[in-house]
Scaffold this active site. Structure first.
Site, PDB file in Angstrom:
ATOM      1  N   CYS A  98       0.838  -1.195   0.000  1.00 51.46           N
ATOM      2  CA  CYS A  98       0.000   0.000   0.000  1.00 51.46           C
ATOM      3  C   CYS A  98       0.873   1.246   0.000  1.00 51.46           C
ATOM      4  O   CYS A  98       1.890   1.297   0.698  1.00 51.46           O
ATOM      5  CB  CYS A  98      -0.886  -0.013   1.246  1.00 51.46           C
ATOM      6  SG  CYS A  98      -2.012   1.376   1.385  1.00 51.46           S
ATOM      7  N   HIS A 140      -9.135  -3.898  -1.668  1.00 51.89           N
ATOM      8  CA  HIS A 140      -8.067  -3.166  -0.973  1.00 51.89           C
ATOM      9  C   HIS A 140      -8.378  -1.664  -0.965  1.00 51.89           C
ATOM     10  O   HIS A 140      -8.314  -1.014   0.084  1.00 51.89           O
ATOM     11  CB  HIS A 140      -6.723  -3.429  -1.662  1.00 51.89           C
ATOM     12  CG  HIS A 140      -5.591  -2.653  -1.082  1.00 51.89           C
ATOM     13  ND1 HIS A 140      -4.642  -3.233  -0.283  1.00 51.89           N
ATOM     14  CD2 HIS A 140      -5.256  -1.334  -1.174  1.00 51.89           C
ATOM     15  CE1 HIS A 140      -3.772  -2.303   0.092  1.00 51.89           C
ATOM     16  NE2 HIS A 140      -4.125  -1.141  -0.447  1.00 51.89           N
ATOM     17  N   GLU A 141      -8.718  -1.116  -2.126  1.00 46.27           N
ATOM     18  CA  GLU A 141      -9.033   0.315  -2.202  1.00 46.27           C
ATOM     19  C   GLU A 141     -10.322   0.633  -1.448  1.00 46.27           C
ATOM     20  O   GLU A 141     -10.429   1.664  -0.786  1.00 46.27           O
ATOM     21  CB  GLU A 141      -9.117   0.782  -3.656  1.00 46.27           C
ATOM     22  CG  GLU A 141      -7.823   0.646  -4.437  1.00 46.27           C
ATOM     23  CD  GLU A 141      -6.612   1.268  -3.756  1.00 46.27           C
ATOM     24  OE1 GLU A 141      -6.763   2.318  -3.090  1.00 46.27           O
ATOM     25  OE2 GLU A 141      -5.514   0.704  -3.877  1.00 46.27           O
ATOM     26  N   HIS A 144     -10.017   1.382   2.185  1.00 42.73           N
ATOM     27  CA  HIS A 144      -9.630   2.755   2.521  1.00 42.73           C
ATOM     28  C   HIS A 144     -10.844   3.654   2.737  1.00 42.73           C
ATOM     29  O   HIS A 144     -10.823   4.508   3.627  1.00 42.73           O
ATOM     30  CB  HIS A 144      -8.750   3.364   1.427  1.00 42.73           C
ATOM     31  CG  HIS A 144      -7.347   2.878   1.433  1.00 42.73           C
ATOM     32  ND1 HIS A 144      -6.485   3.096   2.475  1.00 42.73           N
ATOM     33  CD2 HIS A 144      -6.643   2.186   0.504  1.00 42.73           C
ATOM     34  CE1 HIS A 144      -5.310   2.562   2.199  1.00 42.73           C
ATOM     35  NE2 HIS A 144      -5.382   1.996   1.004  1.00 42.73           N
TER      36      HIS A 144
END
Length: 189
Positions: A98, A140-141, A144
């Site tokens: 990341c 994954h994004e 966030h």
């Protein structure tokens, strides 16, 4: 314009991001700047919290991974107000890294498929079922914009083993090829 990347420890990375409306100020410019910053930092995805904005905006270009992951060929998206509707039952473990956690790569278990709805940069609605590594990149994004990081998915033992690296990131004792904002002062360097 290149934007600095906010590093682990900065509180904005732990906020659940808000949906936005089509009249969000300078949205096209923001998307262009996020995309440029993602490419400059050699990322394949960038979420708005990583540039200090707690809004549900993601930019992704996983095409560079197509040799190893054919499902990533041509996979380039702008996802606004994204919401994962369903996660598949099958799981797969792969290494992740990341931009907000430089020099840390850990194995993360995630569902191999997801169903996600979002609007694009023109606020046109989309619903997609994603598979394989493309699904992993989006998850994954997506983490966030939900105030999560990939290290939240690793075991307590692994987290303990990287504690020193995490502390160094918090203190800004890390080298990157891109500008960053560290925690807790938010000082740019």
């Amino acid at each position: 314009m290149l934007l600095p990347i906010y590093l682990y420890g900065h509180p904005v990375l732990r906020k659940v991001a808000e949906d936005i409306t089509p009249d969000y100020p300078k949205l096209k410019e923001l998307i262009a700047n996020m995309t440029e910053s993602m490419y400059h930092s050699d990322g394949i995805g960038l979420a708005a919290p990583q540039i200090g904005l707690p809004i549900r905006v993601l930019v992704i270009d996983a095409d560079p991974l197509k040799e190893d992951y054919p499902e990533c060929a041509g996979f380039k998206r702008v996802m606004i107000n994204a919401h994962i509707e369903e996660r598949g039952e099958d799981l797969c473990t792969e290494y992740e890294g990341c931009l907000s956690l430089p020099a840390i790569h850990e194995k993360v278990e995630r569902p191999t498929s997801i169903r996600i709805r979002y609007v694009d940069e023109d606020f046109q609605p989309h619903e997609e079922v994603l598979q394989g590594f493309a699904a992993r990149v989006v998850q994954h994004e997506y983490d966030h914009i939900d105030g999560k990081l990939f290290i939240d998915h690793i075991s307590p033992i692994r987290k303990q083993l990287i504690k020193g690296k995490l502390q160094n990131i918090i203190k800004g004792k890390v080298r990157t090829s891109y500008r960053v904002v560290t925690a807790p002062t938010g000082k740019k360097r």
